[in-house]
Design a protein around this motif. Sequence first.
Motif, PDB file in Angstrom:
ATOM      1  N   CYS A  26       0.875  -1.180   0.000  1.00  0.00           N
ATOM      2  CA  CYS A  26       0.000   0.000   0.000  1.00  0.00           C
ATOM      3  C   CYS A  26       0.911   1.228   0.000  1.00  0.00           C
ATOM      4  O   CYS A  26       1.880   1.278   0.759  1.00  0.00           O
ATOM      5  CB  CYS A  26      -0.914  -0.006   1.221  1.00  0.00           C
ATOM      6  SG  CYS A  26      -2.156  -1.316   1.168  1.00  0.00           S
ATOM      7  N   THR A  27       0.608   2.196  -0.836  1.00  0.00           N
ATOM      8  CA  THR A  27       1.512   3.338  -0.998  1.00  0.00           C
ATOM      9  C   THR A  27       1.258   4.478  -0.017  1.00  0.00           C
ATOM     10  O   THR A  27       2.123   5.324   0.168  1.00  0.00           O
ATOM     11  CB  THR A  27       1.432   3.881  -2.435  1.00  0.00           C
ATOM     12  OG1 THR A  27       0.075   4.213  -2.717  1.00  0.00           O
ATOM     13  CG2 THR A  27       1.926   2.847  -3.435  1.00  0.00           C
ATOM     14  N   ASP A  28       0.083   4.525   0.601  1.00  0.00           N
ATOM     15  CA  ASP A  28      -0.233   5.571   1.570  1.00  0.00           C
ATOM     16  C   ASP A  28      -0.793   4.949   2.832  1.00  0.00           C
ATOM     17  O   ASP A  28      -1.286   3.819   2.818  1.00  0.00           O
ATOM     18  CB  ASP A  28      -1.288   6.535   1.005  1.00  0.00           C
ATOM     19  CG  ASP A  28      -0.788   7.303  -0.200  1.00  0.00           C
ATOM     20  OD1 ASP A  28       0.358   7.772  -0.151  1.00  0.00           O
ATOM     21  OD2 ASP A  28      -1.553   7.433  -1.172  1.00  0.00           O
ATOM     22  N   ALA A  29      -0.760   5.713   3.914  1.00  0.00           N
ATOM     23  CA  ALA A  29      -1.376   5.253   5.165  1.00  0.00           C
ATOM     24  C   ALA A  29      -2.892   5.209   4.992  1.00  0.00           C
ATOM     25  O   ALA A  29      -3.450   5.986   4.215  1.00  0.00           O
ATOM     26  CB  ALA A  29      -1.012   6.193   6.308  1.00  0.00           C
ATOM     27  N   SER A  83      -6.812   5.873   5.761  1.00  0.00           N
ATOM     28  CA  SER A  83      -7.503   7.018   6.358  1.00  0.00           C
ATOM     29  C   SER A  83      -8.858   6.554   6.869  1.00  0.00           C
ATOM     30  O   SER A  83      -9.354   5.500   6.487  1.00  0.00           O
ATOM     31  CB  SER A  83      -7.675   8.136   5.332  1.00  0.00           C
ATOM     32  OG  SER A  83      -8.456   7.679   4.253  1.00  0.00           O
ATOM     33  N   CYS A 100      -0.660   3.804  12.715  1.00  0.00           N
ATOM     34  CA  CYS A 100       0.208   3.804  11.541  1.00  0.00           C
ATOM     35  C   CYS A 100       0.979   5.119  11.440  1.00  0.00           C
ATOM     36  O   CYS A 100       0.406   6.189  11.650  1.00  0.00           O
ATOM     37  CB  CYS A 100      -0.614   3.615  10.271  1.00  0.00           C
ATOM     38  SG  CYS A 100      -0.865   1.899   9.863  1.00  0.00           S
ATOM     39  N   PRO A 143       2.204   7.884   9.353  1.00  0.00           N
ATOM     40  CA  PRO A 143       1.927   8.414   8.010  1.00  0.00           C
ATOM     41  C   PRO A 143       3.194   8.818   7.247  1.00  0.00           C
ATOM     42  O   PRO A 143       3.145   9.059   6.051  1.00  0.00           O
ATOM     43  CB  PRO A 143       1.028   9.622   8.271  1.00  0.00           C
ATOM     44  CG  PRO A 143       1.298  10.010   9.680  1.00  0.00           C
ATOM     45  CD  PRO A 143       1.706   8.755  10.404  1.00  0.00           C
ATOM     46  N   PRO A 203       7.017   5.517   3.645  1.00  0.00           N
ATOM     47  CA  PRO A 203       6.781   5.640   2.202  1.00  0.00           C
ATOM     48  C   PRO A 203       5.799   4.601   1.664  1.00  0.00           C
ATOM     49  O   PRO A 203       5.096   4.862   0.695  1.00  0.00           O
ATOM     50  CB  PRO A 203       8.173   5.455   1.591  1.00  0.00           C
ATOM     51  CG  PRO A 203       8.956   4.716   2.627  1.00  0.00           C
ATOM     52  CD  PRO A 203       8.377   5.098   3.957  1.00  0.00           C
ATOM     53  N   SER A 204       5.749   3.410   2.279  1.00  0.00           N
ATOM     54  CA  SER A 204       4.795   2.379   1.870  1.00  0.00           C
ATOM     55  C   SER A 204       4.640   1.373   3.003  1.00  0.00           C
ATOM     56  O   SER A 204       5.422   1.355   3.945  1.00  0.00           O
ATOM     57  CB  SER A 204       5.241   1.681   0.583  1.00  0.00           C
ATOM     58  OG  SER A 204       6.396   0.909   0.832  1.00  0.00           O
ATOM     59  N   TYR A 205       3.609   0.552   2.874  1.00  0.00           N
ATOM     60  CA  TYR A 205       3.296  -0.464   3.882  1.00  0.00           C
ATOM     61  C   TYR A 205       3.231  -1.812   3.166  1.00  0.00           C
ATOM     62  O   TYR A 205       2.504  -1.947   2.177  1.00  0.00           O
ATOM     63  CB  TYR A 205       1.956  -0.164   4.555  1.00  0.00           C
ATOM     64  CG  TYR A 205       1.937   1.196   5.206  1.00  0.00           C
ATOM     65  CD1 TYR A 205       2.260   1.332   6.539  1.00  0.00           C
ATOM     66  CD2 TYR A 205       1.624   2.334   4.479  1.00  0.00           C
ATOM     67  CE1 TYR A 205       2.264   2.586   7.145  1.00  0.00           C
ATOM     68  CE2 TYR A 205       1.625   3.584   5.075  1.00  0.00           C
ATOM     69  CZ  TYR A 205       1.950   3.700   6.403  1.00  0.00           C
ATOM     70  OH  TYR A 205       1.955   4.939   6.987  1.00  0.00           O
ATOM     71  N   CYS A 207      -3.462  -4.024   4.804  1.00  0.00           N
ATOM     72  CA  CYS A 207      -2.979  -3.810   3.446  1.00  0.00           C
ATOM     73  C   CYS A 207      -3.121  -5.131   2.709  1.00  0.00           C
ATOM     74  O   CYS A 207      -2.399  -6.087   2.975  1.00  0.00           O
ATOM     75  CB  CYS A 207      -1.529  -3.342   3.443  1.00  0.00           C
ATOM     76  SG  CYS A 207      -0.892  -3.101   1.760  1.00  0.00           S
ATOM     77  N   TRP A 252      -6.235  -0.972   1.087  1.00  0.00           N
ATOM     78  CA  TRP A 252      -6.601  -1.103   2.500  1.00  0.00           C
ATOM     79  C   TRP A 252      -8.003  -1.691   2.598  1.00  0.00           C
ATOM     80  O   TRP A 252      -8.925  -1.215   1.927  1.00  0.00           O
ATOM     81  CB  TRP A 252      -6.553   0.249   3.205  1.00  0.00           C
ATOM     82  CG  TRP A 252      -5.153   0.752   3.353  1.00  0.00           C
ATOM     83  CD1 TRP A 252      -4.562   1.735   2.632  1.00  0.00           C
ATOM     84  CD2 TRP A 252      -4.164   0.288   4.282  1.00  0.00           C
ATOM     85  NE1 TRP A 252      -3.268   1.910   3.045  1.00  0.00           N
ATOM     86  CE2 TRP A 252      -2.994   1.032   4.058  1.00  0.00           C
ATOM     87  CE3 TRP A 252      -4.157  -0.688   5.272  1.00  0.00           C
ATOM     88  CZ2 TRP A 252      -1.827   0.848   4.794  1.00  0.00           C
ATOM     89  CZ3 TRP A 252      -2.993  -0.878   6.010  1.00  0.00           C
ATOM     90  CH2 TRP A 252      -1.852  -0.127   5.770  1.00  0.00           C
TER      91      TRP A 252
END
Length: 150
Positions: A42-45, A47, A56, A58, A61-63, A88, A93
């Motif tokens: 996953c590229t963003d946290a 929301s 998490c 924020p 850079p990635s998860y 993820c 998400w």
Amino acid sequence: MFECREGCIRRKGKKRRVCYVTGRSKWWKRAGTGLKCRCNPCTDAPSHPEDYPSDCDPALPSYPAGYACNFTCPTGYVRALGGGRALCNNGQWTGNDLVCEELSGCASSPCQNGGTCLNEVNGYTCTCAPGYDGVHCETDDIRTTPFPNF
């Protein structure tokens, strides 16, 4: 049985392999090989629609696939629905959104005569001081009030 790890999905191949035994020889049937999994990060946290806090970071850079973030209710709120866990899952998400309800029953100080208020979902409960009774500790409890000596 072969499975992809949590957060990954099967891209191709079989989940099962068949073992053949003849005498002292054992071998795997070729059709059971080759399980390939897709594990996109996953590229963003994640929301939350209500901007509830999560554990998490924020700034990452990635998860990686399989990474889990947990949302919590803000101070003064309690969980009403949802698990609050985001996973993820191959670059997306997934999970149930956390739904929180405000604890506001004790804000008006409804308990009288030294009673203690405890917030609950959709209300509150008063714990009365000795000598008082009732929903709001409004009644003098004659059974526990000492009589004066004359």
